[in-house]
Write an enzyme that holds these catalytic residues in place. Sequence first.
Site, PDB file in Angstrom:
ATOM      1  CG  ASP A  12       7.384 -12.458  -0.540  1.00 36.13           C
ATOM      2  OD1 ASP A  12       6.637 -12.464   0.449  1.00 36.13           O
ATOM      3  OD2 ASP A  12       7.001 -12.182  -1.690  1.00 36.13           O
ATOM      4  CE  LYS A  15       9.403  -8.106   5.376  1.00 34.47           C
ATOM      5  NZ  LYS A  15       9.409  -8.620   4.016  1.00 34.47           N
ATOM      6  N   GLY A  39       2.947 -11.869   4.790  1.00 33.29           N
ATOM      7  CA  GLY A  39       2.860 -13.286   5.125  1.00 33.29           C
ATOM      8  C   GLY A  39       4.180 -13.691   5.724  1.00 33.29           C
ATOM      9  CG  HIS A  40       5.207 -12.800   9.258  1.00 31.55           C
ATOM     10  ND1 HIS A  40       5.102 -11.450   9.050  1.00 31.55           N
ATOM     11  CD2 HIS A  40       4.346 -13.104  10.229  1.00 31.55           C
ATOM     12  CE1 HIS A  40       4.206 -10.971   9.868  1.00 31.55           C
ATOM     13  NE2 HIS A  40       3.731 -11.939  10.594  1.00 31.55           N
ATOM     14  CD  GLN A 227       3.485  -5.397   2.912  1.00 31.16           C
ATOM     15  OE1 GLN A 227       3.510  -4.380   3.560  1.00 31.16           O
ATOM     16  NE2 GLN A 227       2.683  -6.398   3.209  1.00 31.16           N
TER      17      GLN A 227
END
Length: 453
Positions: A12, A15, A39-40, A227
């Site tokens: 988080d 990225k 999750g992006h 990650q």
Amino acid sequence: MTVTIVGSQLGDEGKGGIVDLYGEEADVVVRYQGGDNAGHTVVHEGEEYKLSLVPSGAIRDKVGVLGNGCVVNPRTLFDEIDTLRDRGLEPDVRVARRAHVILPYHRILDGIEEEAKSESDQKVGTTGRGIGPTYEDKAGRRGIRVGDLLDPDVLRERLEYVVPQKRALAEDVYGVETGEEFDVDALYEEFQEIGERLAENDMTVNAGEFLDDRLAAGENVMFEGAQGTIIDIDHGNYPYVTSSNPTAGGAATGTGLSPAVAGQGEIIGIVKAYLTRVGKGPLPTELGGVEGDTPGYDAEAGNDTDELAKYIREEGGEYGTVTGRPRRVGWLDMPMLRHAARVNGFTGLAVNHLDVLAGLDEVKVGHAYTVDGETKLTMPATTEQWGDCDCEFRVFEGWPEVDWADVAADGYDALPENARAYLEYISDELGAPVYAIGVGPGRSETIVCEQPW
Ligand code: IMP
């Protein structure tokens, strides 16, 4: 050439935004590990896209590759592709035939095991996506790979071997009733159809060969780590880790290219200007707490840094992209970052969310740890020792809230002086220049000091 993007903390770090920014010059964007636990969020032409599996470059007409080091949930894959199509995009996504498939029973087993651990400190707080159980099967040589979905006989044979084992594990060891997630015929039917769709759309590749050809043709390839370093299975704080290698070495093993390929390119460490963590485990610079995750934290009793933690959490929108869970918040932790810089060999840094800290009177940094009367500049190897570390803090004067869009447009020198002092400290300590600074969620709210390509 290649550019590798690696999270230097606990995931988080933002990225996605940097992949998006530097991905502009890339022809191919490759994920080399993880699955739909990532999750992006990418903002493109005012639209927000949340992805958990498809490489974010696919939003911008890049070829997106899921490398052999990934674990692929085909349901998520096709959901995301279909959603992007519904929004008018044409994502070009390729999947390594050597990548392992997350089957429905992996998700169930992930939940079962977390539940079994819930009464103890062993609970990891996974995303529940079946990541660990899938990598377990990969290492146990009983996994099902994307390539197996293309051959119905092989698929059937593998399912017939593995599914009864999984059913016995769920029913006999954990005493859980099972359904069609553990039924060979139901699984065969669904996953053989998935194989057909992958084949019809010509989506599977021999990742190493595919990428080697693209590089040989002079194309730019970006390796997108998901990650972060401290939840790497080898270099993170085990057992509160994910089951893959987000660190730069993963860009070789997870793509089928030599370590020299990533090593000759740029390796950019993404640093959030403070720290967040989802789930359990130590966090020496933690502010406030999240009940159930922060060791020993009782929300009713609270503590004297709760307000500050809440402020940063709200300002930074620190809630899980995948799970919506509130993230634990802390000051920047330099021993953690020094460890990350060594493991990954950063050639440059991108520091995100600098704007979130604006307006605070002072900004602290965990500069070193003290443990057993000794000062340590880097993280200890065991999580228990890490949990025993106290922080020696450095205090920086805060910087004011400014018009970040203007600052981004005007460049580095337009940053408030105290913010620059903070960045220069980080860069000096890690021995890598700052390439980019995120001061807001959109791509235009990034100060670009260096183009890595
Ligand atoms: P898993 O990857 O779902 O097995 O979860 C293992 C650990 O990694 C848990 O502590 C998760 O919260 C954490 N984790 C997994 N993916 C992410 C991510 O994308 N960002 C932050 N933490 C993550």
